[in-house]
Design an enzyme around this catalytic site. Structure first.
Site, PDB file in Angstrom:
ATOM      1  N   ASP A   8     -19.010 -43.631 -27.162  1.00 33.93           N
ATOM      2  CA  ASP A   8     -20.366 -43.271 -27.608  1.00 33.93           C
ATOM      3  C   ASP A   8     -20.980 -42.237 -26.674  1.00 33.93           C
ATOM      4  O   ASP A   8     -20.701 -42.223 -25.476  1.00 33.93           O
ATOM      5  CB  ASP A   8     -21.231 -44.544 -27.661  1.00 33.93           C
ATOM      6  CG  ASP A   8     -22.436 -44.373 -28.566  1.00 33.93           C
ATOM      7  OD1 ASP A   8     -22.521 -43.352 -29.273  1.00 33.93           O
ATOM      8  OD2 ASP A   8     -23.303 -45.277 -28.570  1.00 33.93           O
ATOM      9  N   HIS A  40     -18.330 -33.763 -29.989  1.00 34.40           N
ATOM     10  CA  HIS A  40     -17.189 -34.475 -30.579  1.00 34.40           C
ATOM     11  C   HIS A  40     -15.869 -33.841 -30.141  1.00 34.40           C
ATOM     12  O   HIS A  40     -14.900 -34.541 -29.870  1.00 34.40           O
ATOM     13  CB  HIS A  40     -17.294 -34.480 -32.111  1.00 34.40           C
ATOM     14  CG  HIS A  40     -18.463 -35.273 -32.627  1.00 34.40           C
ATOM     15  ND1 HIS A  40     -18.758 -36.532 -32.148  1.00 34.40           N
ATOM     16  CD2 HIS A  40     -19.415 -34.994 -33.564  1.00 34.40           C
ATOM     17  CE1 HIS A  40     -19.846 -36.992 -32.773  1.00 34.40           C
ATOM     18  NE2 HIS A  40     -20.264 -36.075 -33.630  1.00 34.40           N
ATOM     19  N   LEU A  71       2.713 -47.711 -25.782  1.00 36.59           N
ATOM     20  CA  LEU A  71       1.343 -48.040 -26.175  1.00 36.59           C
ATOM     21  C   LEU A  71       1.113 -47.854 -27.683  1.00 36.59           C
ATOM     22  O   LEU A  71       1.645 -46.920 -28.276  1.00 36.59           O
ATOM     23  CB  LEU A  71       0.405 -47.088 -25.407  1.00 36.59           C
ATOM     24  CG  LEU A  71      -1.090 -47.139 -25.733  1.00 36.59           C
ATOM     25  CD1 LEU A  71      -1.724 -48.373 -25.106  1.00 36.59           C
ATOM     26  CD2 LEU A  71      -1.791 -45.882 -25.213  1.00 36.59           C
TER      27      LEU A  71
HETATM   28  C1  IPE Z   1     -20.551 -46.616 -33.051  1.00 40.64           C
HETATM   29  O1  IPE Z   1     -21.312 -45.603 -32.509  1.00 40.64           O
HETATM   30  C2  IPE Z   1     -19.473 -46.042 -33.917  1.00 40.64           C
HETATM   31  C3  IPE Z   1     -18.481 -45.232 -33.233  1.00 40.64           C
HETATM   32  C4  IPE Z   1     -18.367 -45.055 -31.933  1.00 40.64           C
HETATM   33  C5  IPE Z   1     -17.526 -44.589 -34.095  1.00 40.64           C
HETATM   34  P1  IPE Z   1     -22.698 -45.169 -33.150  1.00 40.64           P
HETATM   35  O2  IPE Z   1     -23.285 -44.167 -32.224  1.00 40.64           O
HETATM   36  O3  IPE Z   1     -22.517 -44.755 -34.556  1.00 40.64           O
HETATM   37  O4  IPE Z   1     -23.503 -46.533 -33.104  1.00 40.64           O
HETATM   38  P2  IPE Z   1     -25.061 -46.836 -33.303  1.00 40.64           P
HETATM   39  O5  IPE Z   1     -25.413 -46.425 -34.684  1.00 40.64           O
HETATM   40  O6  IPE Z   1     -25.813 -46.050 -32.278  1.00 40.64           O
HETATM   41  O7  IPE Z   1     -25.188 -48.305 -33.068  1.00 40.64           O
HETATM   42  C1  IPE Z   2     -19.806 -41.204 -30.751  1.00 41.49           C
HETATM   43  O1  IPE Z   2     -20.799 -40.326 -30.309  1.00 41.49           O
HETATM   44  C2  IPE Z   2     -18.881 -40.587 -31.779  1.00 41.49           C
HETATM   45  C3  IPE Z   2     -19.053 -41.074 -33.167  1.00 41.49           C
HETATM   46  C4  IPE Z   2     -19.839 -42.030 -33.537  1.00 41.49           C
HETATM   47  C5  IPE Z   2     -18.259 -40.403 -34.179  1.00 41.49           C
HETATM   48  P1  IPE Z   2     -22.163 -40.160 -31.097  1.00 41.49           P
HETATM   49  O2  IPE Z   2     -21.998 -39.100 -32.124  1.00 41.49           O
HETATM   50  O3  IPE Z   2     -22.613 -41.472 -31.606  1.00 41.49           O
HETATM   51  O4  IPE Z   2     -23.111 -39.646 -29.946  1.00 41.49           O
HETATM   52  P2  IPE Z   2     -24.645 -40.036 -29.717  1.00 41.49           P
HETATM   53  O5  IPE Z   2     -24.726 -41.530 -29.700  1.00 41.49           O
HETATM   54  O6  IPE Z   2     -25.414 -39.421 -30.833  1.00 41.49           O
HETATM   55  O7  IPE Z   2     -24.958 -39.429 -28.389  1.00 41.49           O
HETATM   56 MG    MG Z   3     -23.799 -42.934 -30.846  1.00 44.77          MG
END
Ligand code: IPE
Ligand code: IPE
Ligand code: MG
Length: 245
Positions: A21, A38, A132
């Site tokens: 995240d 990303h 793995l």
């Molecule tokens: C959870 O992250 C999903 C992934 C890492 C793919 P999000 O960033 O989407 O989660 P929320 O919505 O903040 O809980």
């Molecule tokens: C996690 O990073 C990746 C996915 C959920 C695909 P985010 O895209 O959720 O990044 P933030 O939480 O907005 O910083």
């Molecule tokens: Mg996120």
């Protein structure tokens, strides 16, 4: 000196689950687009896989796209799907070289056809790898998975292939998308968020949870070793007392 040298080899988890995240916030801090985050997130995945393979871990499950992530702007969703396709194409060879097998959990049938095709190719090309297992959670959520498992069990009971008395935790586990894979002993979430976001809720019942503030694209091998080191300091009691262990 690396924390890696402090790790106790025979006390490593077999299975680590990761909620990657913070890609968006990382990019924003740099004045860049979310996709920039990303793209750099992919590099962090590569580092962690390499570290996991070197440490001879059994499984790493990464949350790459949740069922809720479809609610993001279409532009971001489309770009994420394209990134998935290009990454799988580019990385299959490296996976094979590192003896890493790809597996996917989630509603893959509802992913774009192009993504399905690439995933299938990569799964086939890495099928012979014995190191793995990289388990990608795509179009995944726990509530979806648990609902599907309930439906499959109900179907088996209805068709007289299963008695209600035979339903227990082991049977239930076997009907989840992770059937046959041991439960993660450790779950890591980056970016300071303290929630599960619908990830492996059944499987993480007794996992050690590790949260860190590092945004995913900044996550290094050293950060990964730190999480493993922290895990090794935990006392896993499973309901017992310290004295009993
Ligand atoms: C959870 O992250 C999903 C992934 C890492 C793919 P999000 O960033 O989407 O989660 P929320 O919505 O903040 O809980
Ligand atoms: C996690 O990073 C990746 C996915 C959920 C695909 P985010 O895209 O959720 O990044 P933030 O939480 O907005 O910083
Ligand atoms: Mg996120």
């Amino acid at each position: 000196m690396s924390v890696k040298d402090e790790l106790i080899k025979n006390k490593l988890p077999q299975h680590v689950a990761i909620i990657m995240d913070g890609n968006g916030r990382w990019a924003k801090k740099k004045g860049n687009s979310r996709m920039f985050g990303h793209k750099h997130g992919v590099k962090a995945v590569k580092r962690v896989i390499e570290a996991g393979a070197e440490l001879e871990l059994g499984y790493i499950t990464v949350y790459a796209f949740s069922t809720e992530n479809w609610n993001r702007p279409k532009l971001e969703v489309d770009a994420l799907m394209a990134l998935l396709v290009s990454t799988i194409s580019a990385e299959t060879e490296t996976l094979v070289k590192n003896n890493v097998r790809l597996k996917v959990i989630g509603g893959v049938d509802n992913m774009p056809k192009k993504v399905q095709k690439k995933l299938q190719e990569c799964i086939e090309n890495t099928d012979h790898c014995t190191g793995l297992t990289l388990n990608l959670a795509l179009n995944y959520s726990s509530r979806w998975e648990i609902t599907e498992a309930v439906k499959s069990i109900a179907q088996s009971v209805k068709s007289n292939d299963l008695n209600v008395d035979e339903i227990d935790a082991n049977l239930f586990s076997s009907r989840l998308t992770t059937g046959g894979i041991p439960d993660p002993e450790l779950m890591i979430r980056t970016s300071g968020e303290l929630r599960l976001s619908n990830f492996l809720m059944w499987q993480l019942a007794y996992a050690e949870l590790y949260f860190c503030d590092v945004l995913w694209p900044d996550f290094t091998k050293e950060n990964f070793y730190e999480a493993l080191f922290d895990y090794q300091s935990r006392e896993r009691r499973f309901g017992k007392t310290s004295e009993q262990l």
